[in-house]
Design an enzyme around this catalytic site. Structure first.
Site, short mmCIF file in Angstrom:
data_model
loop_
_atom_site.label_atom_id
_atom_site.label_comp_id
_atom_site.label_asym_id
_atom_site.label_seq_id
_atom_site.Cartn_x
_atom_site.Cartn_y
_atom_site.Cartn_z
N LEU A 1 0.39 -1.53 -0.16
CA LEU A 1 0.02 0.38 0.00
C LEU A 1 0.78 1.39 -0.47
O LEU A 1 0.96 2.13 0.50
CB LEU A 1 -1.02 -0.08 1.43
CG LEU A 1 -2.12 -1.26 1.41
CD1 LEU A 1 -2.83 -1.29 2.68
CD2 LEU A 1 -2.68 -1.69 0.17
N ASP B 1 8.58 -6.48 -5.77
CA ASP B 1 7.83 -7.19 -6.32
C ASP B 1 9.47 -7.66 -4.94
O ASP B 1 10.06 -8.99 -4.57
CB ASP B 1 9.89 -7.37 -7.29
CG ASP B 1 9.32 -6.83 -9.10
OD1 ASP B 1 8.36 -7.07 -8.36
OD2 ASP B 1 9.87 -6.44 -9.57
N SER C 1 10.73 -2.02 1.67
CA SER C 1 11.25 -1.24 2.45
C SER C 1 12.14 -0.64 2.74
O SER C 1 13.60 0.92 2.16
CB SER C 1 11.09 -1.17 4.22
OG SER C 1 9.61 -0.73 4.05
#
Length: 91
Positions: free
Chosen positions: A6, A37, A65
């Site tokens: 998201l 990915d 992240s």
């Protein structure tokens, strides 16, 4: 199992039995190329090592992240993944 990234709002994982949600980590984004990915790869990597669903979800989020910290098309650094893994909180 359905896993959704998201963006800055984090990620969501839904199974027949449960729902996991994790907020996005606040960081300076260098590039978002490959983050989705990397999320999938982090989850698959952890599940292949018999991690719990929660752990696999956390690894997916932290791999995505960590990829945001990389420049251009470079993917995540495992050191960043492990560091960020400890910072992820579940709702």
């Amino acid at each position: 199992m359905v896993a959704l990234t998201l963006g800055e709002q984090g990620a969501l994982l839904v199974t027949a039995d449960r729902t996991l949600r994790a907020p996005g980590l606040q960081m300076q984004v260098s590039s978002a190329i490959g983050a989705g990915d990397s999320f999938l790869a982090g989850m698959v990597w952890a599940m292949n090592r018999n991690a719990s669903l929660e752990q696999a979800f956390r690894y997916g989020l932290t791999a995505a992240s960590a990829t945001l910290l990389s420049i251009g098309t470079a993917l995540c650094d495992p050191v960043d993944v492990e560091r960020l893994y400890r910072e992820v909180a579940h709702e």
